[in-house]
Scaffold this active site. Structure first.
Site, PDB file in Angstrom:
ATOM      1  CG  ASP A  90      34.249  54.632  31.703  1.00 32.72           C
ATOM      2  OD1 ASP A  90      33.550  53.613  31.880  1.00 32.72           O
ATOM      3  OD2 ASP A  90      34.840  54.879  30.627  1.00 32.72           O
ATOM      4  CB  SER A 119      33.448  53.838  23.704  1.00 31.09           C
ATOM      5  OG  SER A 119      33.031  52.569  24.106  1.00 31.09           O
ATOM      6  CG  HIS A 159      31.745  54.029  28.699  1.00 32.31           C
ATOM      7  ND1 HIS A 159      33.120  54.090  28.559  1.00 32.31           N
ATOM      8  CD2 HIS A 159      31.258  53.597  27.508  1.00 32.31           C
ATOM      9  CE1 HIS A 159      33.455  53.702  27.345  1.00 32.31           C
ATOM     10  NE2 HIS A 159      32.341  53.400  26.683  1.00 32.31           N
TER      11      HIS A 159
END
Length: 381
Positions: free
Chosen positions: A324, A157, A357
């Site tokens: 995600d 991320s 995610h």
């Protein structure tokens, strides 16, 4: 390490603090005359210095990536799944470093630390960091530790964005780069989600223009709501359906049931928000989400992403997670395609998962095996 900890754990770890007394200038021109970074290390730096690996944390992460701070601590570091002897990031042969970024709230200089000019908490006056600032501060830490090159820089991320930034800002410093569930920049939808979260905080009467610590308050309601919104975007629809369905935590559907209806998913989000609101600093949340918004790997570079990544000298692993929707697989494919166009060695995988995610943080045999096999090329054999 004692028998208290699993055999593949790094065991008991103690955070360390690096102090820097020379000025640090942010991208926006703001200056810290001095600052500190809190960090942890796992494994040993070898005599050749070619086995150092940097772990970059995401929005709500910290320097505590693996192991335990005490024998009675129930939860290990946030990426204990991947870091430890015999694990994908094998501390039996790699020296692993993870620092708490500037502007964060776990001990590094940030809004909840003391401004030497006012002798009060920085609060909303702390400078806005950007990804480039974190990379430069991490480089200072590396030099402080006697490291001259990273065998790998790894992150998921926002951490993956830092890893990518490393490869273009200091290309001769990075041998390998792992970018998980990342993107070359945020979409308008992502920026919008971050703005909703920030607005929840800034609308809390206890926000006090960011000076809540000095005034003895906490914008806990705003932070809790921001976390609920953010956490929702980290999960997938299928994952939420499988985990919660339409099950009730309280009340019932019968006609004579008078209790308030509370669905399991409502209870879960309320719990996540409540816990986060007392553990994470509101100013830091605002700074971190804004840093996400500002991140743009391409910048104003002519030639687009491929031209920017042509500076890199690293080998790359880029991985996305099928469910995600915050940073969907297409964003990782953009990075893969740009690396291929730039003639850079890249491995790409899309991991099948319902974890959304958060997939890069959670157990998945295929994902763990991929990371373990790919990491064998990193550092000394």
């Amino acid at each position: 390490m004692t028998d208290t900890f699993p055999a593949d754990s790094v065991g008991l770890v103690t955070p360390q603090v690096a102090h820097f007394d020379d000025p640090f200038t942010f991208v926006n021109g703001a200056v810290l005359q001095s600052h500190q970074l809190v960090y942890e290390t796992y494994g040993e730096l070898n005599s050749a210095g070619d086995n150092a690996v940097l772990i970059c944390h995401a929005l709500s992460g910290s320097h505590h990536a693996a192991g335990f701070h005490s024998a009675d601590e129930r939860r290990p570091g946030w990426w204990d799944l991947a870091i430890g002897p015999g694990k994908p990031i094998d501390t039996a042969r790699l020296f692993v470093v993870c620092s708490n970024n500037l502007g964060c709230c776990d001990g590094s200089s940030g809004p909840n630390t003391i401004n030497p000019n006012t002798r009060e908490a920085w609060g909303g006056q702390f400078p806005q960091p950007q990804v480039q600032d974190w990379v430069r501060s991490q480089k200072r830490l590396a030099e402080h530790l006697g490291i001259t090159k990273w065998a790998a820089v790894i992150g998921g991320s926002l951490g993956g964005m830092q890893a990518l930034q490393w490869t273009i800002d200091f290309p001769d410093w990075v041998g390998h780069c792992v970018a998980l569930a990342a993107a070359p920049g945020l979409t308008a939808q992502n920026i919008a989600f971050n703005e909703i979260a920030r607005h929840a905080i800034l609308s809390d009467p206890d926000w006090r223009e960011g000076a809540y610590l000095s005034e003895g308050t906490l914008p806990a309601r705003g932070v809790a709501l921001a976390r609920m919104v953010g956490h929702l975007t980290y999960m997938s629809a299928d994952g939420m359906s499988d985990r919660f369905g339409r099950e009730l935590r309280e009340g019932g559907f019968s006609p004579d049931e008078n209790a308030e209806w509370v669905f399991q998913v409502e209870s879960y989000l309320r719990h996540q928000g409540s816990r986060f609101s007392t553990q994470f600093d509101a100013n830091t949340y605002v700074l971190m989400t804004r840093a996400l918004d500002l991140f743009d790997l391409t910048g104003s570079q002519d030639g687009g992403l491929a031209a920017v990544l042509s500076r890199a000298q690293a080998e790359f692993l880029v991985a996305s997670f099928s469910s995600d929707w915050r940073f969907p697989p297409q964003r990782s494919i953009e990075i893969r395609d740009a690396l291929m166009a730039a003639g850079k060695p890249v491995t790409y995988a899309n991991i099948e998962t319902d974890n959304g995610h958060d997939g890069f943080l959670l157990p998945n045999p295929s994902y763990e095996q991929l990371l373990k096999e790919w990491m064998r090329r990193v550092g000394p054999s």
